[in-house]
Design a protein around this motif. Structure first.
Motif, PDB file in Angstrom:
ATOM      1  N   PRO A 273      13.539   5.080  -5.969  1.00 36.11           N
ATOM      2  CA  PRO A 273      12.575   6.182  -5.812  1.00 36.11           C
ATOM      3  C   PRO A 273      11.367   6.014  -6.716  1.00 36.11           C
ATOM      4  N   GLU A 274      10.256   6.560  -6.254  1.00 33.29           N
ATOM      5  CA  GLU A 274       9.034   6.527  -7.075  1.00 33.29           C
ATOM      6  C   GLU A 274       9.228   7.417  -8.279  1.00 33.29           C
ATOM      7  N   GLY A 275       8.482   7.128  -9.303  1.00 31.85           N
ATOM      8  CA  GLY A 275       8.553   7.981 -10.462  1.00 31.85           C
ATOM      9  C   GLY A 275       8.232   7.227 -11.730  1.00 31.85           C
ATOM     10  N   GLY A 276       9.031   6.214 -12.028  1.00 33.85           N
ATOM     11  CA  GLY A 276       8.835   5.474 -13.274  1.00 33.85           C
ATOM     12  C   GLY A 276       7.535   4.725 -13.311  1.00 33.85           C
ATOM     13  N   ARG A 277       7.182   4.076 -12.192  1.00 35.63           N
ATOM     14  CA  ARG A 277       5.971   3.250 -12.182  1.00 35.63           C
ATOM     15  C   ARG A 277       5.244   3.464 -10.917  1.00 35.63           C
TER      16      ARG A 277
ATOM     17  N   ALA B 272      -5.863  -7.549  -0.717  1.00 35.72           N
ATOM     18  CA  ALA B 272      -5.104  -6.300  -0.809  1.00 35.72           C
ATOM     19  C   ALA B 272      -4.596  -6.028  -2.216  1.00 35.72           C
ATOM     20  N   HIS B 273      -4.629  -7.022  -3.086  1.00 41.34           N
ATOM     21  CA  HIS B 273      -4.040  -6.930  -4.427  1.00 41.34           C
ATOM     22  C   HIS B 273      -5.147  -6.999  -5.472  1.00 41.34           C
ATOM     23  N   ALA B 274      -5.621  -5.836  -5.881  1.00 35.76           N
ATOM     24  CA  ALA B 274      -6.664  -5.773  -6.908  1.00 35.76           C
ATOM     25  C   ALA B 274      -6.020  -5.389  -8.229  1.00 35.76           C
ATOM     26  N   PRO B 275      -5.741  -6.370  -9.098  1.00 31.86           N
ATOM     27  CA  PRO B 275      -5.075  -6.072 -10.374  1.00 31.86           C
ATOM     28  C   PRO B 275      -5.793  -4.975 -11.160  1.00 31.86           C
TER      29      PRO B 275
ATOM     30  N   LEU C 134       5.077 -11.524  -5.263  1.00 34.37           N
ATOM     31  CA  LEU C 134       5.976 -10.431  -4.901  1.00 34.37           C
ATOM     32  C   LEU C 134       7.050 -10.246  -5.973  1.00 34.37           C
ATOM     33  N   ALA C 135       7.664 -11.324  -6.424  1.00 32.93           N
ATOM     34  CA  ALA C 135       8.734 -11.224  -7.417  1.00 32.93           C
ATOM     35  C   ALA C 135       8.218 -10.647  -8.739  1.00 32.93           C
ATOM     36  N   GLU C 136       7.026 -11.044  -9.157  1.00 32.51           N
ATOM     37  CA  GLU C 136       6.460 -10.495 -10.398  1.00 32.51           C
ATOM     38  C   GLU C 136       6.226  -9.000 -10.276  1.00 32.51           C
ATOM     39  N   LEU C 137       5.701  -8.570  -9.138  1.00 32.89           N
ATOM     40  CA  LEU C 137       5.460  -7.138  -8.937  1.00 32.89           C
ATOM     41  C   LEU C 137       6.782  -6.366  -8.891  1.00 32.89           C
ATOM     42  N   VAL C 138       7.767  -6.912  -8.193  1.00 32.67           N
ATOM     43  CA  VAL C 138       9.078  -6.264  -8.138  1.00 32.67           C
ATOM     44  C   VAL C 138       9.660  -6.154  -9.548  1.00 32.67           C
ATOM     45  N   GLY C 139       9.487  -7.189 -10.349  1.00 36.14           N
ATOM     46  CA  GLY C 139       9.957  -7.163 -11.731  1.00 36.14           C
ATOM     47  C   GLY C 139       9.307  -6.060 -12.547  1.00 36.14           C
ATOM     48  N   GLU C 140       8.045  -5.769 -12.274  1.00 31.08           N
ATOM     49  CA  GLU C 140       7.359  -4.679 -12.970  1.00 31.08           C
ATOM     50  C   GLU C 140       7.870  -3.318 -12.510  1.00 31.08           C
ATOM     51  N   VAL C 141       8.173  -3.215 -11.215  1.00 33.18           N
ATOM     52  CA  VAL C 141       8.668  -1.942 -10.678  1.00 33.18           C
ATOM     53  C   VAL C 141      10.107  -1.697 -11.108  1.00 33.18           C
ATOM     54  N   ARG C 142      10.897  -2.760 -11.136  1.00 31.87           N
ATOM     55  CA  ARG C 142      12.322  -2.643 -11.457  1.00 31.87           C
ATOM     56  C   ARG C 142      12.678  -3.528 -12.646  1.00 31.87           C
ATOM     57  N   PRO C 143      12.205  -3.159 -13.835  1.00 30.26           N
ATOM     58  CA  PRO C 143      12.531  -3.969 -15.006  1.00 30.26           C
ATOM     59  C   PRO C 143      14.044  -4.027 -15.195  1.00 30.26           C
ATOM     60  N   GLY C 144      14.517  -5.188 -15.584  1.00 32.92           N
ATOM     61  CA  GLY C 144      15.949  -5.360 -15.791  1.00 32.92           C
ATOM     62  C   GLY C 144      16.682  -5.845 -14.553  1.00 32.92           C
TER      63      GLY C 144
ATOM     64  N   PRO D  65       2.138  -1.294 -10.048  1.00 27.17           N
ATOM     65  CA  PRO D  65       2.798  -2.390  -9.327  1.00 27.17           C
ATOM     66  C   PRO D  65       3.465  -1.936  -8.027  1.00 27.17           C
ATOM     67  N   ARG D  66       3.981  -0.717  -7.978  1.00 25.92           N
ATOM     68  CA  ARG D  66       4.617  -0.235  -6.749  1.00 25.92           C
ATOM     69  C   ARG D  66       3.581  -0.154  -5.617  1.00 25.92           C
ATOM     70  N   THR D  67       2.396   0.319  -5.943  1.00 25.06           N
ATOM     71  CA  THR D  67       1.318   0.391  -4.952  1.00 25.06           C
ATOM     72  C   THR D  67       0.952  -1.014  -4.476  1.00 25.06           C
ATOM     73  N   HIS D  68       0.956  -1.968  -5.404  1.00 25.65           N
ATOM     74  CA  HIS D  68       0.655  -3.347  -5.029  1.00 25.65           C
ATOM     75  C   HIS D  68       1.747  -3.943  -4.144  1.00 25.65           C
TER      76      HIS D  68
END
Length: 193
Positions: free
Chosen positions: A189-193, A73-76, A130-140, A81-84
């Motif tokens: 919310p979606e938008g940034g990434r 399900a995860h094709a880099p 999961l944590a890496e992807l969340v980090g990309e979606v929500r930097p900081g 990242p949100r889609t992933h």
């Protein structure tokens, strides 16, 4: 270990996986697995000195299956990242709903004492994805904590959905809409990434 010993070891795990799928965690005893494998009730102890070790081998099979589904399900590079995260969450929930006995066993680290039997090396890589992807979606954000909260929410969603409690509480069977609400709650919310 001889080839026939390896074959018996795998057969015991196969029987445990099948028993778990049909009858659930309470049926998963050494005696019942041995009976269904067609061996004496003491035979599993040659390969699994404790019931805990056999349960852990069965759980590892579940983690391998879930990891393979997550990889598929995860094709880099194919999407953001949100889609992933959404694909990983859906894969996790589908696995939980399709394999309730295995799902229950896999996450019973209290039962499996995973630190002693190598399950951490099997289960933690999935959480790291999961944590890496969340980090990309929500930097900081503290990605591990947000991912942990998301995972807990998904775990609860799977359980409550299976019991039909969520459908009753929200008044419909729109699984996708509920998953979208979970992702919005944890990712923003979606938008940034």
């Amino acid at each position: 270990m001889t080839e026939s010993d390896m074959g018996l070891r795998e057969r015991l795990v196969d029987v445990g996986v099948a028993l778990l799928a049909t009858e659930g965690l309470p049926a998963l005893t050494l005696r019942e697995i041995a009976r269904r494998a067609g061996v004496s009730h003491g035979a599993p102890r040659r390969h699994f000195p404790t019931h805990l070790e056999l349960l852990s081998a069965i759980a590892r099979r579940g983690f391998a299956d879930l990891a393979e589904r997550v990889r598929a399900a995860h094709a880099p590079g194919a999407a953001g990242p949100r889609t992933h995260v959404a694909a990983l969450a859906r894969t996790y929930l589908e696995f939980a709903l399709d394999n309730p006995g295995m799902y229950e066993l896999m996450f019973r680290h209290d039962l499996l004492e995973s630190g002693h039997l190598g399950l951490r090396e099997t289960s933690l890589p999935l959480f790291r994805v999961l944590a890496e992807l969340v980090g990309e979606v929500r930097p900081g954000a503290d990605a591990r904590r947000v991912a942990g909260a998301l995972w807990a929410n998904l775990h609860g969603m799977a359980q409550l959905w299976r019991w039909r409690s969520l459908q009753l509480a929200v008044g419909d069977d729109d699984f996708g809409a509920l998953l979208d609400a979970v992702l919005l709650a944890h990712l923003g919310p979606e938008g940034g990434r």
